[in-house]
Each structure stands twice: as C-alpha cells, then as structure tokens.
Write an enzyme that holds these catalytic residues in place. Structure first.
Site, short mmCIF file in Angstrom:
data_model
loop_
_atom_site.label_atom_id
_atom_site.label_comp_id
_atom_site.label_asym_id
_atom_site.label_seq_id
_atom_site.Cartn_x
_atom_site.Cartn_y
_atom_site.Cartn_z
N LYS A 81 0.71 -1.14 0.05
CA LYS A 81 -0.12 0.01 -0.05
C LYS A 81 0.76 1.26 -0.20
O LYS A 81 1.56 1.38 1.07
CB LYS A 81 -1.07 -0.08 1.09
CG LYS A 81 -1.52 1.50 1.38
CD LYS A 81 -2.33 1.33 2.54
CE LYS A 81 -2.80 2.67 2.98
NZ LYS A 81 -3.97 2.72 3.96
N GLY A 127 -8.13 8.57 9.97
CA GLY A 127 -8.65 8.56 11.23
C GLY A 127 -9.67 9.58 11.86
O GLY A 127 -9.93 9.72 13.07
N ALA A 174 -9.55 5.01 4.34
CA ALA A 174 -9.28 6.20 5.26
C ALA A 174 -10.58 6.93 5.35
O ALA A 174 -11.49 7.22 4.33
CB ALA A 174 -8.46 7.20 4.69
N GLY A 175 -10.75 7.38 6.57
CA GLY A 175 -11.74 8.22 6.93
C GLY A 175 -13.21 7.60 7.44
O GLY A 175 -14.00 8.34 7.87
N ASN A 185 -9.45 1.04 9.50
CA ASN A 185 -8.95 0.69 10.64
C ASN A 185 -9.50 1.25 11.96
O ASN A 185 -10.11 0.51 12.81
CB ASN A 185 -7.46 1.09 10.58
CG ASN A 185 -6.49 0.64 11.96
OD1 ASN A 185 -7.07 0.20 12.70
ND2 ASN A 185 -5.11 0.69 11.65
N THR A 186 -9.32 2.52 12.28
CA THR A 186 -9.72 3.03 13.55
C THR A 186 -11.43 2.86 13.61
O THR A 186 -11.71 2.71 14.82
CB THR A 186 -9.61 4.57 13.58
OG1 THR A 186 -8.09 4.91 13.03
CG2 THR A 186 -9.62 5.31 14.80
#
Lengths: 255, 67
Positions: free
Chosen positions: A96, A157, A183-184, A205-206
């Site tokens: 990535k 995040g 992301a986001g 992820n988050t």
C-alpha cells in the site's frame, strides 16, 4: 469476490491492525470481520527493551494476505525503501503506497505517490496506492498499471465518512482496476455507502479498533459491506424530488 | 564492535561480526524481521556470511500494527 492482480478474496473488507485495546480483542475482531487482507506498518524493532508481543507473529499467516503500508514515507524513494524491506520478509509482495504530503491533514502527496507507484511496479510489486479522491490522479495511476486504486473517503482517522461521493462515483465509473475506499470511514453507514456507490472494497482501521466494542463493530462493518454490495448489485431506485404513491391511486374506498 | 543499530550507537563483543551473530546476540533468530546494513537489505540466506564492520549502520525492522 474481490480480485486484485491474480489473487481472489471472498471478503471485500481490508482491515488495518493499528491501535486496538488488546491483542485478544484484535484477534477476535479480525476473526469476526472475516477479512482476508490485513495492513501493517514497517518500523524499527524495539530491540533495546524486553521483547514485546507482536500481533503478526501470532497470526496464522496461511489465512491472511499481508498488505504492508509505506506510512512514514514522505518521498517516493522512502516509500520504495520501506516496500523493499517489507518484501524482504518473504511474507508479501503487495504494497500500500502511502506517502503523506501534509502533516495536519495526513493527505497523500499525489506527485510522490505517482512516482513511487511507477518505481514499485518496475520492481514487480503488486501496487495499491492510497490516493486523494482526485479523478484524474486515479486515472493516471491506473494508466501506470497499478493493481487497485484506494481513494480516501476523508482524512485518515477522522471518521468523517465519505465527504465527496461524486468524485468517488466518478473514480468507480471510470476505473478498470478495483477501487478500494480507504481512510476516513467512521461507521457502518459509511461502509454501506461506499459499497452502494460501487466500490470494490473498503479499507478501514480506526472505525473498528477505536470503537467502544471493536468486536461488535467488526461484525457491523462486515454486514454493512455485504448490505451495501447487495444493494449496489440489486440496482437502487432513481431519486425524485416529489412523492410517488406506493399504493394504487384508483379504487379509493367511499368515492 | 561499534555499530549504529536502529539509530543508536552500540558497542558489542568482537564475536558479533556477522548479521547472524547480531541477531543471536539480541535473541531475535525466531522473530519475523528484516535486516538492512548500510541501506542494503540482507536476505536470510546471507545472515551467516554477511560480515559486519566497525561503523556499519544496521537497521532491524519488523511489522507493527498500522492502517
């Protein structure tokens, strides 16, 4: 099924491995998410302190494809160095590309990302660049030969979800390689939305690791992803500005 | 032997003169790790034969959680 280069995956969810409250919770969250692709970062080993448990070393590596990122790089050269280190582990040949161009927003540097992608393709990597939601950049990356494009939904995040669905839709429409929204992502609704737009997958992820109950959230995003994908395949109705009755407009009682 | 190891200056016994010896010194042989000496990656097959010299810059890296 998600196909990246010559690999096929049953799950369209790509899961990050950062910031979980514990390895026990993380293992369970990864299991219930049914993901087959896990992202990792490449860092110096902390050899001067007592050995810390390492999540990757506890994984059944036959069950997962590793997708290391180049996070920490701010130039193409740094990203290539990190990618080569990751590949030398003998555990992965996917990368990535993540080259941050701005510290406050963590938005990717488009020029260095393009440059690194080209260099890594020449080195034989399977290249998945994390990019901004720029339609032309996504096209340029595809023209280079990347194996998927990964436009961000919003800053890493932030949990803000999809802030430019139109651009994502344009990218998805034009793309001949998988589009993975990365992301986001903040919650299951963002995952479902990305999939309804026609994305091939979602990387988050988050949204899971930072949830109050990461295991339950892992299950929730799995269902959201499946629901969104089914909705996309089913073909949603057209939006209209005014009401259209669902019940018959004739044969009213008492007229 | 003096190296720069993961950004720190270290002084190790003279027997630590190869990548293999270095990993053994820190008990890392069974860990998933990649070694770079003076910005050149050292493949696993070369661990025993890759000699280290005073002043070498060595990085031992691994995979950590990330998105």
């Amino acid at each position: 099924m998600l196909t990246i280069a010559n690999r096929t995956f049953q799950s369209r969810l790509l899961l990050g491995t950062g910031k979980y409250p514990s390895f026990e919770v993380q293992k369970e969250a990864v299991a219930v998410s049914e993901t087959e692709i896990l992202t990792f970062a490449v860092r110096r080993m902390n050899i001067f302190e007592a050995s810390q448990p390492n999540f990757l070393e506890q994984l059944d590596l036959t069950k997962y494809t590793l997708l290391p990122n180049t996070a920490g790089a701010s130039t193409a050269e740094e990203a290539v160095r990190i990618a080569k280190l990751a590949k030398a582990s003998g555990l992965c040949d996917m990368i990535k590309v993540e080259i941050i161009g701005d510290k406050r927003t963590l938005l990717p540097d488009p020029i260095e990302t393009l440059k690194a992608s080209e260099m890594l393709l020449e080195e034989g990597f399977i290249v998945l660049p994390y990019t901004s939601d720029d339609v032309v950049l996504a096209k340029r990356l595809e023209d280079l030969g990347v194996h998927a494009v990964m436009p961000g939904a919003s800053p890493i995040g932030s949990g803000k979800g999809i802030i430019n669905p139109l651009n994502l839709a344009f990218i998805i429409e034009q793309s001949n390689v998988p589009v993975i929204v990365d992301a986001g992502i903040g919650s299951p609704r963002d995952v479902a939305y990305a999939m309804e737009l026609g994305a091939d997958g979602v990387l988050l992820n988050t949204a899971v690791s930072g949830a109050k109950d990461p295991i339950k959230m892992a299950k929730a995003v799995k269902y959201a992803l499946e629901a969104g994908r089914l909705g996309y395949e089913a073909g949603r109705i057209e939006e209209k500005d005014y009401a259209v009755a669902s019940s018959p407009t004739t044969g009213m009682v008492g007229t | 032997m003096k190296f720069q190891l993961n950004g720190k200056q270290v002084e190790l016994p003279e027997v630590v003169d190869s990548v293999g010896e270095l990993l053994a010194h820190y008990q890392l042989q069974s860990r998933i790790a990649v070694v770079e000496v003076n910005k050149e990656i050292v493949m696993k097959e070369e661990y025993e034969t890759k000699r280290l010299f005073n002043g070498d810059i060595v990085e031992i890296i691994h995979f950590v959680g990330g998105g």
